[in-house]
Design a protein around this motif. Structure first.
Motif, PDB file in Angstrom:
ATOM      1  N   GLY A 176      84.981  73.876  34.240  1.00 29.32           N
ATOM      2  CA  GLY A 176      84.380  73.970  35.561  1.00 29.32           C
ATOM      3  C   GLY A 176      84.319  72.638  36.273  1.00 29.32           C
ATOM      4  N   MET A 177      84.053  71.564  35.535  1.00 31.45           N
ATOM      5  CA  MET A 177      83.985  70.246  36.153  1.00 31.45           C
ATOM      6  C   MET A 177      85.364  69.804  36.631  1.00 31.45           C
ATOM      7  N   ALA A 178      86.399  70.102  35.846  1.00 31.39           N
ATOM      8  CA  ALA A 178      87.761  69.765  36.257  1.00 31.39           C
ATOM      9  C   ALA A 178      88.138  70.520  37.533  1.00 31.39           C
ATOM     10  N   ALA A 179      87.766  71.799  37.611  1.00 28.27           N
ATOM     11  CA  ALA A 179      88.054  72.585  38.813  1.00 28.27           C
ATOM     12  C   ALA A 179      87.304  72.026  40.015  1.00 28.27           C
ATOM     13  N   LEU A 180      86.076  71.563  39.802  1.00 29.04           N
ATOM     14  CA  LEU A 180      85.286  70.979  40.888  1.00 29.04           C
ATOM     15  C   LEU A 180      85.932  69.696  41.388  1.00 29.04           C
ATOM     16  N   MET A 181      86.444  68.871  40.478  1.00 29.43           N
ATOM     17  CA  MET A 181      87.128  67.644  40.884  1.00 29.43           C
ATOM     18  C   MET A 181      88.416  67.972  41.638  1.00 29.43           C
ATOM     19  N   ASP A 182      89.126  68.981  41.190  1.00 27.05           N
ATOM     20  CA  ASP A 182      90.341  69.392  41.902  1.00 27.05           C
ATOM     21  C   ASP A 182      90.011  69.862  43.319  1.00 27.05           C
ATOM     22  N   ALA A 183      88.957  70.654  43.447  1.00 25.39           N
ATOM     23  CA  ALA A 183      88.555  71.153  44.764  1.00 25.39           C
ATOM     24  C   ALA A 183      88.106  70.016  45.674  1.00 25.39           C
ATOM     25  N   SER A 184      87.625  68.923  45.065  1.00 27.13           N
ATOM     26  CA  SER A 184      87.183  67.749  45.831  1.00 27.13           C
ATOM     27  C   SER A 184      88.324  66.780  46.092  1.00 27.13           C
ATOM     28  N   ARG A 185      89.550  67.154  45.646  1.00 29.11           N
ATOM     29  CA  ARG A 185      90.737  66.289  45.755  1.00 29.11           C
ATOM     30  C   ARG A 185      90.512  64.941  45.079  1.00 29.11           C
ATOM     31  N   LEU A 186      89.827  64.982  43.959  1.00 31.72           N
ATOM     32  CA  LEU A 186      89.530  63.769  43.208  1.00 31.72           C
ATOM     33  C   LEU A 186      90.518  63.684  42.043  1.00 31.72           C
ATOM     34  N   THR A 187      91.494  62.811  42.165  1.00 30.05           N
ATOM     35  CA  THR A 187      92.540  62.721  41.150  1.00 30.05           C
ATOM     36  C   THR A 187      92.345  61.548  40.202  1.00 30.05           C
ATOM     37  N   ARG A 188      91.606  60.530  40.618  1.00 31.71           N
ATOM     38  CA  ARG A 188      91.343  59.387  39.740  1.00 31.71           C
ATOM     39  C   ARG A 188      90.080  59.654  38.925  1.00 31.71           C
ATOM     40  N   ALA A 189      89.781  58.741  38.018  1.00 32.24           N
ATOM     41  CA  ALA A 189      88.530  58.843  37.264  1.00 32.24           C
ATOM     42  C   ALA A 189      87.356  58.684  38.229  1.00 32.24           C
ATOM     43  N   PRO A 190      86.361  59.555  38.169  1.00 30.81           N
ATOM     44  CA  PRO A 190      85.255  59.490  39.130  1.00 30.81           C
ATOM     45  C   PRO A 190      84.360  58.290  38.905  1.00 30.81           C
ATOM     46  N   ILE A 191      83.724  57.832  39.981  1.00 27.72           N
ATOM     47  CA  ILE A 191      82.675  56.828  39.914  1.00 27.72           C
ATOM     48  C   ILE A 191      81.376  57.484  40.367  1.00 27.72           C
ATOM     49  N   ALA A 192      80.269  56.765  40.234  1.00 23.17           N
ATOM     50  CA  ALA A 192      78.965  57.374  40.491  1.00 23.17           C
ATOM     51  C   ALA A 192      78.857  57.939  41.901  1.00 23.17           C
ATOM     52  N   SER A 193      79.402  57.241  42.895  1.00 21.67           N
ATOM     53  CA  SER A 193      79.284  57.732  44.271  1.00 21.67           C
ATOM     54  C   SER A 193      80.018  59.059  44.467  1.00 21.67           C
ATOM     55  N   ASP A 194      81.053  59.313  43.681  1.00 22.53           N
ATOM     56  CA  ASP A 194      81.747  60.605  43.777  1.00 22.53           C
ATOM     57  C   ASP A 194      80.823  61.746  43.389  1.00 22.53           C
ATOM     58  N   LEU A 195      79.937  61.500  42.430  1.00 28.92           N
ATOM     59  CA  LEU A 195      79.011  62.544  42.001  1.00 28.92           C
ATOM     60  C   LEU A 195      78.032  62.890  43.117  1.00 28.92           C
ATOM     61  N   GLY A 196      77.602  61.866  43.854  1.00 26.45           N
ATOM     62  CA  GLY A 196      76.632  62.102  44.915  1.00 26.45           C
ATOM     63  C   GLY A 196      77.223  62.613  46.206  1.00 26.45           C
ATOM     64  N   PHE A 197      78.483  62.267  46.483  1.00 26.20           N
ATOM     65  CA  PHE A 197      79.047  62.599  47.792  1.00 26.20           C
ATOM     66  C   PHE A 197      80.177  63.616  47.747  1.00 26.20           C
ATOM     67  N   ALA A 198      80.738  63.897  46.582  1.00 27.54           N
ATOM     68  CA  ALA A 198      81.839  64.860  46.500  1.00 27.54           C
ATOM     69  C   ALA A 198      81.483  66.059  45.633  1.00 27.54           C
ATOM     70  N   LEU A 199      81.111  65.806  44.376  1.00 30.80           N
ATOM     71  CA  LEU A 199      80.845  66.911  43.457  1.00 30.80           C
ATOM     72  C   LEU A 199      79.483  67.551  43.704  1.00 30.80           C
ATOM     73  N   GLY A 200      78.446  66.732  43.793  1.00 32.40           N
ATOM     74  CA  GLY A 200      77.095  67.255  43.953  1.00 32.40           C
ATOM     75  C   GLY A 200      76.907  68.155  45.158  1.00 32.40           C
ATOM     76  N   PRO A 201      77.366  67.748  46.358  1.00 29.37           N
ATOM     77  CA  PRO A 201      77.170  68.617  47.526  1.00 29.37           C
ATOM     78  C   PRO A 201      77.816  69.986  47.387  1.00 29.37           C
ATOM     79  N   ARG A 202      78.899  70.085  46.659  1.00 29.12           N
ATOM     80  CA  ARG A 202      79.543  71.388  46.475  1.00 29.12           C
ATOM     81  C   ARG A 202      78.686  72.290  45.596  1.00 29.12           C
ATOM     82  N   ILE A 203      78.134  71.745  44.506  1.00 31.53           N
ATOM     83  CA  ILE A 203      77.216  72.537  43.675  1.00 31.53           C
ATOM     84  C   ILE A 203      76.003  72.949  44.503  1.00 31.53           C
TER      85      ILE A 203
END
Length: 594
Positions: free
Chosen positions: A281-308
């Motif tokens: 599920g986390m991999a699918a969430l990163m794909d939906a966020s167009r996140l192809t590199r290794a995530p950093i903390a700000s990605d969790l707050g601004f890309a992955l978290g808002p979708r959840i």
């Protein structure tokens, strides 16, 4: 490295936003010259409270260095023993979560752990609009009637006196795993694990900054240890608890928990787990966020978290837990895409509510806390709008969505550093100004009768005016580095990231650059200021200031920059949209340099 002794960075005593630029700690004016990466790293850590002897420990935060003994927390061993008993006797267990990211990740963590222990737990996430925050007596009793003899609430329950009393009367054991503020009296439970209990030990209370998912992870450790002592793993493999840290990292960052101590270790190690993309599920969430590199903390707050969050705010409340616990890659892809679509819908709704809320600000100039209320506001976005209003005004803000038919409002608040909004909300509830309310220092939620809105606003103004004045008086802009435009490089970004992860309580480095002239400035997207700036060293760079179109800074750089030079301040990020990565400035302030 230059040796300026001036108290203001680049001599800026009043910027275009009216702030003085000051050093966060020691002077780090790099000028045009190079400096060693280790010097920058050491300075960043020490200005965030790390002693010189502890730099190595904090530069690479590990679980071994920061993890406390879970048994130090009140009721932890009691909770672990009760769940262990349920696992051994194959009782029906339900995890009752909240509808935000912290609630979803907390619930997913315990569901995944219990599945790994051979149990088949259910989970229940209440509907934000129909049921509201926290457990209700009716829902707990209904779960018990459906067969659950043990319910574990996560990220909620610390103040649910009526609901938990109903569960006890129905013969249902409820364990509360929470991090929100507690009152001196505690509700009836089989166990209540919360570092913010008023009767906690000093060691446990020092972890009051944990998100609920962090507390749930400590419970997971205690549960596995309890089962190990009973010989449960003599003929089976112990679950890999470290593999759960991706959930802990996401919930911690998205809940805006302070990133110091144990939380930094949680996030640092959790990012490593996320980079492996092992959770479907986390991999699918990163794909939906167009996140192809290794995530950093700000990605969790601004890309992955808002979708959840979007699922709980305006969609189906269970989507987050379903995504994070599914074993089916196709289901994960479908849920992630649905959450992305809901997130776009959420943004449109949020913009409408924000515009309406800002229209009320003119009548709020002298209030310590911005209390804004209206009918027609979607309850699912009021927390986000409260954060936007807080950033715009520099004051705590509470946004209340009113239901005119019932005369009741649901509110969400966000605070500024130095002002404990959660404690004030609990005090207002105790003063009979609220139907319900609670939270922590930086965020709170409430239910209020429409007839008490004015009295509530006056109560907060009286209680918090001095705290707000003190906090705002210290709102200078703190900077970590000053450098010429040529110093804005991808290598600098990589060096700054070494002192991360960054978040509340561990602020991302802010740099000052200048003097520069503005080569180009325009407005793009939803009111974002985009610039190209060039320095005396002949180097140029891009910058962007989000949602800044109406600010004095944007208007000056857009229309009054010809022939002038400026100092710019903000955070350096990697722009990886072009053929090769480049450093760009996420602009927060500007000052005249002539």
């Amino acid at each position: 490295m230059a040796t300026r002794t001036l108290s203001h960075v680049l001599d800026v005593s009043q910027s275009l936003s009216g702030r003085a630029w000051v050093w966060r700690g020691g002077n780090m004016d790099l000028g045009d010259g190079p400096t060693l990466d280790r010097d920058i790293l050491a300075q960043l850590l020490m200005t965030r409270g790390v002693a010189a002897d502890d730099i190595e420990k904090h530069a690479r935060p590990t679980m071994r260095e920061f993890l406390p003994d879970p048994s130090e927390f009140r009721d932890m061993d009691r909770a672990a023993q009760r769940i262990a008993s349920a696992v051994l006797s194959r009782e029906a267990i339900t995890i009752y979560g909240d509808y935000d990211v912290d609630g979803a990740t907390s619930a997913a963590l315990l569901v995944e752990l219990l599945r790994g222990l051979g149990a088949d737990p259910g989970y229940y996430i209440p509907d934000r609009l129909l049921e509201g925050y926290g457990p209700t007596g009716a829902s707990l009793v209904k779960l018990g009637e459906a067969g659950s003899s043990l319910i574990v609430t996560v990220d909620c329950g610390a103040m649910a006196f009526e609901a938990l009393s109903m569960a006890r009367e129905a013969g249902i054991d409820v364990i509360v795993v929470d991090h929100h503020k507690c009152s001196a009296e505690l509700p009836p439970t089989a166990a209540l694990v919360n570092p913010n209990r008023l009767d906690e030990s000093d060691l446990a209370a020092s972890h009051g900054h944990l998100a609920a998912v962090g507390v749930a992870f400590l419970l997971a450790i205690a549960l596995v240890r309890t089962l190990r002592a009973q010989g449960f793993f003599d003929d089976r493999t112990e679950p890999d608890l470290m593999a759960l840290l991706d959930l802990v990292a996401l919930g911690t960052v998205a809940d805006v928990a302070a990133l110091h101590g144990l939380n930094r270790a949680f996030v640092a190690q959790g990012l490593k787990v996320l980079a492996r993309r092992e959770r479907i599920g986390m991999a699918a969430l990163m794909d939906a966020s167009r996140l192809t590199r290794a995530p950093i903390a700000s990605d969790l707050g601004f890309a992955l978290g808002p979708r959840i969050n979007a699922g709980g705010r305006i969609g189906e409340s269970t989507l987050g837990v379903r995504l994070l616990t599914t074993r089916d890659a196709e289901e994960a892809r479908e849920i992630a895409e649905k959450l992305s679509a809901l997130n776009e819908e959420r943004r449109a709704i949020e913009a409408e509510v924000q515009e309406s809320a800002e229209a009320q600000l003119d009548g709020q100039h002298n209030m310590a806390v911005q209390v804004l209320a209206s009918t027609g506001w979607h309850p699912g976005v009021i927390g986000i709008v409260a954060g936007r209003i807080k950033e715009k005004t520099g004051k705590p803000a509470i946004i209340i969505a009113l239901d005119s038919a019932e005369g009741i409002g649901k509110g969400s608040g966000r605070s500024i550093s130095g002002v404990d909004l959660g404690a004030a909300i609990i005090a207002a509830r105790d003063a009979d100004l609220l139907i319900a309310g609670g939270g922590h220092a930086m965020a709170a939620g409430l239910t209020i009768s429409q007839t008490k809105l004015s009295a509530f606003a006056e109560f907060l103004d009286t209680r918090l005016s001095r705290e707000v004045d003190r906090a705002r008086a210290g709102q200078n802009m703190s900077l970590d580095l000053a450098l010429a435009p040529g110093g804005l490089t991808p290598e600098l970004v990589a060096t700054l990231e070494l002192a991360g992860p960054y978040g509340v309580g561990w602020p991302a480095p802010r740099v000052a650059v200048g003097p520069v002239r503005i080569v180009k400035a325009d407005i793009v997207g939803n009111g974002h200021l985009r610039i190209i700036a060039s320095g005396h060293d002949g180097r140029s760079f891009k910058g962007i200031a989000f949602r800044a179109a109406d600010t004095e800074m944007a208007q000056t750089l857009l229309h009054r920059s010809a022939g002038r030079h400026f100092h710019l301040a903000g955070r350096v990020k990697i722009d990886d949209w072009g053929p090769r990565p480049a450093a760009e400035l996420h602009l927060e302030d500007a000052a005249n340099a002539d």
